[in-house]
Structure formats: structure tokens, C-alpha cells
Design a protein around this motif. Structure first.
Motif, PDB file in Angstrom:
ATOM      1  N   ALA A 131      49.618 -68.685  71.395  1.00 19.86           N
ATOM      2  CA  ALA A 131      49.374 -68.458  69.977  1.00 19.86           C
ATOM      3  C   ALA A 131      48.179 -67.520  69.846  1.00 19.86           C
ATOM      4  N   LEU A 132      48.460 -66.238  69.616  1.00 22.81           N
ATOM      5  CA  LEU A 132      47.396 -65.247  69.536  1.00 22.81           C
ATOM      6  C   LEU A 132      46.743 -65.245  68.162  1.00 22.81           C
ATOM      7  N   PRO A 133      45.419 -65.159  68.115  1.00 21.53           N
ATOM      8  CA  PRO A 133      44.732 -65.122  66.819  1.00 21.53           C
ATOM      9  C   PRO A 133      44.986 -63.805  66.093  1.00 21.53           C
ATOM     10  N   LYS A 134      44.814 -63.881  64.802  1.00 27.00           N
ATOM     11  CA  LYS A 134      45.082 -62.738  63.924  1.00 27.00           C
ATOM     12  C   LYS A 134      44.239 -61.518  64.288  1.00 27.00           C
ATOM     13  N   ASP A 135      42.978 -61.743  64.667  1.00 22.18           N
ATOM     14  CA  ASP A 135      42.111 -60.595  64.945  1.00 22.18           C
ATOM     15  C   ASP A 135      42.542 -59.839  66.198  1.00 22.18           C
ATOM     16  N   ILE A 137      45.708 -59.635  67.258  1.00 27.07           N
ATOM     17  CA  ILE A 137      46.909 -58.915  66.831  1.00 27.07           C
ATOM     18  C   ILE A 137      46.520 -57.644  66.076  1.00 27.07           C
ATOM     19  N   GLN A 206      50.047 -59.377  60.194  1.00 25.86           N
ATOM     20  CA  GLN A 206      49.265 -60.049  61.226  1.00 25.86           C
ATOM     21  C   GLN A 206      49.391 -61.571  61.088  1.00 25.86           C
ATOM     22  N   THR A 207      49.370 -62.040  59.846  1.00 25.17           N
ATOM     23  CA  THR A 207      49.531 -63.469  59.590  1.00 25.17           C
ATOM     24  C   THR A 207      50.916 -63.943  60.003  1.00 25.17           C
ATOM     25  N   THR A 210      51.159 -64.221  63.788  1.00 26.76           N
ATOM     26  CA  THR A 210      50.522 -65.401  64.392  1.00 26.76           C
ATOM     27  C   THR A 210      51.529 -66.541  64.449  1.00 26.76           C
ATOM     28  N   ASP A 211      52.329 -66.682  63.392  1.00 29.63           N
ATOM     29  CA  ASP A 211      53.373 -67.720  63.377  1.00 29.63           C
ATOM     30  C   ASP A 211      54.486 -67.392  64.370  1.00 29.63           C
ATOM     31  N   LYS A 214      53.253 -68.412  67.741  1.00 24.17           N
ATOM     32  CA  LYS A 214      53.255 -69.881  67.839  1.00 24.17           C
ATOM     33  C   LYS A 214      54.667 -70.393  68.108  1.00 24.17           C
TER      34      LYS A 214
END
Length: 267
Positions: A131-135, A137, A206-207, A210-211, A214
Motif C-alpha cells: 500500500a503505497l502512500p499518496k506522496d 505516488i 493519487q488518492t 492508493t486504494d 491496497k
């Protein structure tokens, strides 16, 4: 079948969003930090030897690394040279495109990609789904503005070399190389970054992504036993057959994310 492709077809659908009229920008060449080069060398050594523990020590997620480690040894694959790399200005996020080579050291038609992330003083590679964080990405999206996936994701010379194989010899070789190509399903889907380019510069996207990551991670951890079985399957035709239902499950897990993405021209 003389056809080479990035194995997860939905990735191609995701990549189709925002590719028209992409802005081509002048690339800023920034040298890859020595620490990233060293981590990549550790990845090469660990994957070549099937050392899951060593792989876990440099993997961003740091778990279930026996799956790609086993798969690489079974498929007789090794990471090759880094073909191209990009590093952000803060030098805490990098993106690498690298070759994968067969047991004879010949590059395969499809290259793999890696996201590298620095946390504290340590760099890690996204090897297994995470699960990569938004920043992160966002940083990779900025690095890849104007990059065309077909310039980096496919080794045209390797593709042409294999296309010249006499037809009466081709069958088993294509079975083996198609299985090696599908090995990518056992590593994280970093190639999606190449395909999406500036689509990832839109905050809403980007949001959404993230999903997406995940969901990808949940598929990987939820199908651990079957993935492990696939990784250890030696016969290339049987290997692809074992992977097929897993890839169907993955397509179901990430279904619909492409429809949510905003075109960067309107973002």
C-alpha cells in the motif's frame, strides 16, 4: 503464440487514461544515489539465489518474499542491468526500469520497473505488492511526465531476436518465455507507473491509486498459498494455467479503478 505483453491486461486499461496529448517535458538527468544502486545489486543477488530473507530486508513491504524468490529460481530468471532511472529533487524517491534475463543471460522482451523509497537513512524497493502512500505516488508521477511506456517497458531487440526463432523450434521456447513474462504477476505492479505517466500528477488520481495498491496488496496476501504453489510450478504451461485464476481474481479486485481516474487535462 509470438506475442509479448505486460501480463495484467487491466493495467493497460489504466494506462490508457490520460495518454493522449501528453506533455513532453525535458528530462532532468539526476544521478541515481549510490545507496539505490547498492540496494538494486542486493535485489539482484537475492533473486538470483532465491534468498527470500535477503529479499525481505530490502523490500518495502518486507513480507511474502519467498513467492517472487521461488518464482524467479523456478523460471530461471535474474534481474539484469538498470536500463533507465529517475530520481526526485529531494532524492528520497526513485524509479528504475531494468532488464530481466533468462538462464543464458539474454534479456527478455519485457522489462520490470521498481519504485525505490528512502525512509530515514534506508532505501527499499517495492518488490512485493504494498500500500503505497499518496506522496510517493505523486513523486513518481512527477518524475514520469512525458515518458512513453513503449520506449522503456519493452526491449525491442530482445523481442526481435525471439521472433527470428525457426517455427519448428519456437513452441517450447515461447512457452518458457511467456511463463517468464507472467512471473511479473508475482512481483508488485510497478509497471503501472510507466503506463499512467502524468495521470498520477492529479491529486484525485493519487488518492484513487492508493486504494488500487491496497487492493493489489490484499489480493497478494489473500492468495498466498496459491501464489506459492504457482511460484514452485516448474512446467511453463502448467505454471500459466495455475496463474490464470489468480490473475482473474486480481482483475476482479482492482476492477473499476480505471473508471474513477480523472483525465489530467481536466484535473
Amino acid at each position: 503464440m509470438k506475442k509479448w505483453f505486460i501480463p495484467l491486461l487491466l493495467v493497460l486499461m489504466l494506462g490508457a487514461c490520460g495518454n493522449e496529448g501528453e506533455t513532453v517535458v525535458e528530462e532532468t538527468d539526476r544521478a541515481l544515489p549510490d545507496a539505490v544502486t547498492e540496494v538494486y545489486a542486493d535485489y539482484q543477488t537475492a533473486l538470483e539465489s532465491g534468498d527470500a530473507e535477503a529479499l525481505a530486508s530490502i523490500d518495502y513491504a518486507g513480507r511474502l518474499t519467498e513467492i517472487p524468490a521461488t518464482g524467479a529460481v523456478t523460471r530461471q530468471l535474474s534481474p539484469g542491468e538498470i536500463y533507465k532511472s529517475w530520481v526526485n529533487e529531494e532524492e528520497d524517491v526513485a524509479f528504475l526500469v531494468h532488464e530481466m534475463t533468462d538462464e543464458e543471460g539474454n534479456p527478455l522482451p519485457n522489462r520490470l520497473s521498481k519504485v525505490a523509497v528512502k525512509e530515514g537513512d534506508e532505501w527499499s524497493l517495492v518488490i512485493t505488492p504494498a500500500a503505497l502512500p499518496k506522496d510517493v505516488i505523486a513523486e513518481v508521477g512527477e518524475l514520469l511526465i512525458g515518458v512513453q511506456a513503449n520506449e522503456y517497458g519493452v526491449n525491442a531487440e530482445a523481442n526481435a531476436r525471439l521472433a527470428e526463432i525457426p517455427e519448428d523450434e519456437a513452441g517450447p521456447i515461447y512457452d518458457r518465455v511467456n511463463a517468464q513474462t507472467d512471473y511479473m504477476a508475482l512481483e508488485a505492479d510497478n509497471n503501472v507507473f510507466l503506463l499512467m505517466a502524468e495521470t498520477l500528477t492529479v491529486e484525485e488520481n493519487q488518492t484513487i491509486m492508493t486504494d488500487y495498491f491496497k487492493a493489489y496488496e490484499t489480493w497478494y496476501t489473500g492468495n498466498e498459498e496459491t501464489l506459492r504453489k504457482a511460484a514452485a510450478t516448474e512446467d511453463p504451461v502448467e505454471y500459466i494455467e495455475v496463474l490464470d485464476p489468480l490473475k482473474t481474481k486480481l482483475e476482479e479486485a482492482i476492477d473499476g479503478f480505471d473508471e474513477q481516474l480523472v483525465d489530467p487535462s481536466f484535473g
